[in-house]
Scaffold this active site. Structure first.
Site, PDB file in Angstrom:
ATOM      1  N   PHE A   1     -22.415  -2.533  -7.496  1.00 32.44           N
ATOM      2  CA  PHE A   1     -23.044  -2.818  -6.201  1.00 32.44           C
ATOM      3  C   PHE A   1     -22.301  -3.847  -5.366  1.00 32.44           C
ATOM      4  O   PHE A   1     -22.484  -3.908  -4.147  1.00 32.44           O
ATOM      5  CB  PHE A   1     -24.497  -3.297  -6.412  1.00 32.44           C
ATOM      6  CG  PHE A   1     -24.615  -4.750  -6.822  1.00 32.44           C
ATOM      7  CD1 PHE A   1     -24.521  -5.762  -5.873  1.00 32.44           C
ATOM      8  CD2 PHE A   1     -24.804  -5.107  -8.154  1.00 32.44           C
ATOM      9  CE1 PHE A   1     -24.621  -7.105  -6.246  1.00 32.44           C
ATOM     10  CE2 PHE A   1     -24.898  -6.436  -8.527  1.00 32.44           C
ATOM     11  CZ  PHE A   1     -24.805  -7.442  -7.570  1.00 32.44           C
TER      12      PHE A   1
ATOM     13  N   LYS B   1     -19.485   8.272  -7.530  1.00 35.90           N
ATOM     14  CA  LYS B   1     -20.896   7.922  -7.766  1.00 35.90           C
ATOM     15  C   LYS B   1     -21.038   6.454  -7.388  1.00 35.90           C
ATOM     16  O   LYS B   1     -20.719   5.558  -8.162  1.00 35.90           O
ATOM     17  CB  LYS B   1     -21.238   8.143  -9.254  1.00 35.90           C
ATOM     18  CG  LYS B   1     -22.689   8.411  -9.566  1.00 35.90           C
ATOM     19  CD  LYS B   1     -23.647   7.301  -9.233  1.00 35.90           C
ATOM     20  CE  LYS B   1     -23.632   6.158 -10.216  1.00 35.90           C
ATOM     21  NZ  LYS B   1     -24.487   5.024  -9.743  1.00 35.90           N
TER      22      LYS B   1
ATOM     23  N   GLU C   1     -26.436   2.864  -6.907  1.00 31.92           N
ATOM     24  CA  GLU C   1     -27.696   3.267  -6.259  1.00 31.92           C
ATOM     25  C   GLU C   1     -28.312   2.109  -5.470  1.00 31.92           C
ATOM     26  O   GLU C   1     -29.209   2.311  -4.654  1.00 31.92           O
ATOM     27  CB  GLU C   1     -28.684   3.806  -7.312  1.00 31.92           C
ATOM     28  CG  GLU C   1     -29.162   2.809  -8.371  1.00 31.92           C
ATOM     29  CD  GLU C   1     -28.187   2.627  -9.538  1.00 31.92           C
ATOM     30  OE1 GLU C   1     -26.969   2.844  -9.368  1.00 31.92           O
ATOM     31  OE2 GLU C   1     -28.661   2.232 -10.624  1.00 31.92           O
TER      32      GLU C   1
ATOM     33  N   SER D   1     -20.689  -3.840 -15.153  1.00 29.27           N
ATOM     34  CA  SER D   1     -20.893  -4.874 -16.172  1.00 29.27           C
ATOM     35  C   SER D   1     -20.246  -4.455 -17.501  1.00 29.27           C
ATOM     36  O   SER D   1     -20.067  -3.263 -17.769  1.00 29.27           O
ATOM     37  CB  SER D   1     -22.385  -5.107 -16.357  1.00 29.27           C
ATOM     38  OG  SER D   1     -23.000  -3.889 -16.721  1.00 29.27           O
TER      39      SER D   1
ATOM     40  N   CYS E   1     -16.638 -10.394  -9.339  1.00 30.30           N
ATOM     41  CA  CYS E   1     -16.128 -10.452 -10.713  1.00 30.30           C
ATOM     42  C   CYS E   1     -15.007 -11.485 -10.800  1.00 30.30           C
ATOM     43  O   CYS E   1     -14.566 -11.823 -11.888  1.00 30.30           O
ATOM     44  CB  CYS E   1     -15.645  -9.089 -11.162  1.00 30.30           C
ATOM     45  SG  CYS E   1     -14.192  -8.568 -10.277  1.00 30.30           S
TER      46      CYS E   1
ATOM     47  N   GLU F   1     -22.333 -14.067 -18.176  1.00 30.85           N
ATOM     48  CA  GLU F   1     -22.006 -13.857 -16.758  1.00 30.85           C
ATOM     49  C   GLU F   1     -23.307 -13.967 -15.962  1.00 30.85           C
ATOM     50  O   GLU F   1     -24.210 -13.152 -16.105  1.00 30.85           O
ATOM     51  CB  GLU F   1     -21.390 -12.465 -16.550  1.00 30.85           C
ATOM     52  CG  GLU F   1     -21.065 -12.212 -15.093  1.00 30.85           C
ATOM     53  CD  GLU F   1     -20.481 -10.832 -14.822  1.00 30.85           C
ATOM     54  OE1 GLU F   1     -20.959  -9.859 -15.408  1.00 30.85           O
ATOM     55  OE2 GLU F   1     -19.535 -10.757 -14.017  1.00 30.85           O
TER      56      GLU F   1
END
Ligand code: NAD
Length: 489
Positions: free
Chosen positions: A149, A173, A176, A226, A281, A382
């Site tokens: 995301f 993809k 969402e 992740s 990240c 994280e």
């Protein structure tokens, strides 16, 4: 309410699912659209069409394939403001951050336009008398790209421009949580006139991902997200014999030496830790001071954290936006409490802030936790929010030992005036992206995004020549043309 559609073979299709998820604006929690959690049958339709398109697309010369990318670059530039706004509204970051993200996407299109050279093979004449050997690069077929995301526009571009320029067809993809950005970009891809089926967009979550991983026609998977999901995807896709590259999570340390420029270092570390609300990240999440710089750096960071302007990313002057959703807000606040429970000293508390006019938004202000235990949850998890842990080491060697103890290896940075210290750090730090007086060591599009350890599963990374190698398979041809056969010429 707007219901998003899948883009398959050049047309927009309603998914067959009845399961839709709200897409929200993190700054307000207003519902923006509904995204379908598509079915395996939607994915299968997309793969079938992508596979049909591959037959013709791989025969289009690379010099012609890249013409669509040149057009896409122009369209992205023409719609820069609109796309940046879409990113901010569904992802929460500031407009400036969204513009920066889109620029990084465009740069990958530019690099992929070099495919006619980048995918060239090699040859050796006379490996034995009259025998030549050549190696050519050919596309794989249908490839799948699964995105997280936090960079809705940029991350798909680490992969798909290279994939299609090399002659593959692809299924993207998007996350969402932020599906509208790639939806809009796909409309622009459509405008380039790219042949139907070369790029397809399927919305959804685990069901679609699993269908992609298991589909026998899909030859390769590029994933960013992740680490637990990265590990899962790496092994499940490998079971069906696919080529896989999975970029995972991170816990990035920055080391500050006493000879560093304090003002510059504080500004850069604050931007790294709190930019994009810590949802990068490559965000600095542990700052390790060495020797005498501890007190000065700590004071400077406290003031930088307190002064940061937090609010709706669309508003002028805002330096940090919201985190992605309420669940994320709760998780981050729980981890801050955990840090306190573990014995950390909460220097700046960003929990439950009041952002006037945005009381419903998912906001956390910059947070500083000092002296958290090294093996504790906060030092090893994280957090993916605007929380910076402060640690201390007596020497650079001790700091490098701390850096290298981590199970993550996405990025490590050093702040110093010393070339010798910089070289030592570059040489010894066990991370794939190194910054020297840099807080977000993000590789340009013509370098690989080089995570190590649990931040990456695979061998070839996203972007650059790595992407070209990932999306092509080598074919070696050995040819004999005896001398006597050429006498006739
Ligand atoms: P995520 O792992 O939750 O989701 C990533 C993608 O995987 C999404 O498209 C999602 O739909 C799908 N997914 C989620 N759970 C799944 C499951 N159980 N099975 C199959 N598919 C699943 O990640 P996120 O929260 O969207 O993104 C944040 C994470 O991404 C952070 O850990 C961050 O460090 C990482 N990230 C890494 C890089 C990098 O280059 N290393 C870059 C950006 C983000």
């Amino acid at each position: 309410m707007k219901q998003l559609r899948n883009y398959i073979a050049g047309e927009w299709h309603l998914s067959k699912t009845t399961d839709y998820l709200d897409v929200i604006n993190p700054a307000t929690n207003d519902v923006l659209a509904e995204v379908p959690l598509s079915l395996a049958s939607d994915l299968d339709q997309a793969v079938t069409m992508a596979s049909e398109a591959f037959t013709a697309w791989r025969r289009v010369p690379p010099t012609e394939r890249i013409q669509y990318l040149f057009k896409l670059k122009t369209l992205l530039e023409e719609h820069r403001d609109e796309i940046a706004k879409t990113i901010t509204v569904e992802c929460g970051k500031t407009l400036k951050e969204s513009e920066g993200e889109l620029q990084r996407a465009i740069e990958n299109v530019e690099v992929a336009c070099g495919i006619p050279i980048l995918m060239q093979g090699v040859n050796s004449e006379d490996i034995a008398q009259g025998i030549d050997e050549i190696m050519i690069r050919q596309p794989l077929g249908v490839v799948g790209i699964i995105a997280p995301f936090n960079f809705p526009a940029m991350i798909p571009f680490w992969f798909f421009p290279y994939a299609i320029a090399c002659g593959n067809t692809c299924i993207i993809k998007p996350s969402e949580k932020v599906p509208q950005t790639m939806q809009r970009i796909t409309e622009l891809i459509h405008q380039t006139g790219l042949p139907a089926g070369v790029v397809n967009l399927v919305h959804g979550s685990k069901t679609v991902v699993d269908a992609l991983l298991d589909h026998p026609t899909v030859k390769a998977i590029s994933f960013v997200g992740s680490s637990p999901v990265a590990r899962y995807i790496y092994s499940r896709a490998a079971e069906t014999g696919k080529r896989v590259q999975c970029q995972g999570g991170a816990k990035n340390p920055v080391v500050i030496l006493p000879d560093a420029d304090l003002e510059m270092t504080t500004r850069i570390v604050a931007d790294s830790a709190f930019g994009c609300a810590g949802q990068r990240c490559l965000a600095a999440s542990l700052a390790i001071t060495v020797g005498s710089v501890k007190a000065d750096f700590t004071d400077a960071m406290v003031s930088a954290a307190q002064q940061r302007v937090v609010g709706n990313g669309l508003d002028d002057g805002v330096q940090m936006g919201a985190v992605i959703n309420q669940g994320s807000c709760d998780r981050i606040q729980t981890l801050i409490q955990k840090g306190i429970d573990e014995g950390g000293n909460l220097l700046v508390d960003g929990r439950d802030p009041q952002i006037p006019g945005h009381e419903q938004g998912n906001f956390i202000r910059p947070t500083l936790l000092q002296d958290i235990p090294l093996q504790g949850d906060v030092a090893t998890t994280e957090i993916f929010g605007p929380v910076l842990g402060l640690l201390h080491a007596n020497t650079l060697d001790d700091a490098i030992t701390l850096v290298n103890q981590s199970r993550w290896g996405n990025m490590a940075c050093l702040f110093t005036n010393s070339g010798a210290a910089a070289r030592k750090f570059r040489y010894e730090a066990a991370a794939g992206n190194i910054g020297i007086n840099i807080g977000v060591a993000a590789p340009m599009a013509f370098f690989p995004f080089s995570g190590w350890k649990e931040s990456f599963y695979g061998d070839l990374h996203g972007q650059s020549q790595h992407a070209v190698e990932f999306f092509t398979q080598t074919k070696v041809v050995v040819e004999r043309w005896p001398k006597e056969w050429s006498r006739q010429f």
